[in-house]
Design a protein around this motif. Structure first.
Motif, PDB file in Angstrom:
ATOM      1  N   UNK A  44      10.591   0.455   6.283  1.00 12.83           N
ATOM      2  CA  UNK A  44       9.513   1.259   6.859  1.00 12.83           C
ATOM      3  C   UNK A  44       8.155   0.849   6.300  1.00 12.83           C
ATOM      4  N   UNK A  45       8.110   0.564   5.001  1.00 13.64           N
ATOM      5  CA  UNK A  45       6.854   0.183   4.354  1.00 13.64           C
ATOM      6  C   UNK A  45       6.260  -1.095   4.921  1.00 13.64           C
ATOM      7  N   UNK A  46       7.099  -1.991   5.367  1.00 10.31           N
ATOM      8  CA  UNK A  46       6.615  -3.245   5.967  1.00 10.31           C
ATOM      9  C   UNK A  46       5.890  -2.943   7.270  1.00 10.31           C
ATOM     10  N   UNK A  47       6.486  -2.115   8.099  1.00  4.72           N
ATOM     11  CA  UNK A  47       5.868  -1.749   9.374  1.00  4.72           C
ATOM     12  C   UNK A  47       4.567  -0.977   9.124  1.00  4.72           C
ATOM     13  N   UNK A  48       4.560  -0.098   8.119  1.00  9.67           N
ATOM     14  CA  UNK A  48       3.354   0.666   7.787  1.00  9.67           C
ATOM     15  C   UNK A  48       2.221  -0.263   7.345  1.00  9.67           C
ATOM     16  N   UNK A  49       2.536  -1.277   6.548  1.00  8.31           N
ATOM     17  CA  UNK A  49       1.504  -2.215   6.108  1.00  8.31           C
ATOM     18  C   UNK A  49       0.945  -3.015   7.282  1.00  8.31           C
TER      19      UNK A  49
END
Length: 164
Positions: A44-49
């Motif tokens: 999820x953090x990758x998509x958020x970044x």
């Protein structure tokens, strides 16, 4: 997190002789499609970044996050070694197996059309996520939490006096 294997490619039918490479060790055949050889998981953090960086690149977006988020970022910036504000600040994502939804909180510069600016942000975020991850972006919700006025100055940090 998402388990994403085939990036939405249509399946094709091939003759049996084209569907496998030559015999490998001990006579086993290996499939030609890379997705058949393992799984790709996107956090999820990758998509958020990705969403945060794409949104910040749109002219007229002054910063990301609401008042609380910006306040916590300012505190974090003052702590030695804590680094600068996260690129995912003001971004919330929900990632499924093949789809994702994004919520953004942005601060815009005065003078920009909110309707046009949010449309541009939405377009850039969708394009970046779909290009980099292959996920289908089902929605990008944008909350404009503030407008940066031209006469507003950034809070200037006054150096503390130290007594020796």
């Amino acid at each position: 997190m998402t388990d994403h294997t085939q990036l939405g490619r249509p399946e094709t039918t091939r003759p049996a002789s084209d569907a496998t490479h030559g015999a490998g060790p001990q006579g086993r055949n290996r499939p030609t499609e890379p997705g058949a050889r393992g799984r790709t998981t996107i956090a999820d953090g990758v998509v958020a970044k990705i969403a945060g960086l794409a949104a910040r690149d749109v002219p007229g977006v002054q910063s990301m996050g609401g008042g609380f988020t910006r306040g916590m970022g300012a505190v974090r910036e003052r702590v030695p070694g804590a680094g600068s504000q996260s690129v995912a600040s003001g971004v919330k994502v929900e990632v499924g197996e093949v789809q994702t939804a994004v919520d953004l909180s942005i601060i815009i510069e005065y003078g920009f059309s909110i309707v046009e600016l949010t449309g541009d942000v939405r377009t850039e975020v969708i394009a970046a996520i779909e290009r980099m991850t292959g996920l289908d972006v089902v929605e990008v919700n944008i909350m404009v939490s503030d407008v940066k006025l031209p006469d507003e100055e950034e809070e200037q940090q006054v150096p503390e006096r130290r007594v020796a």
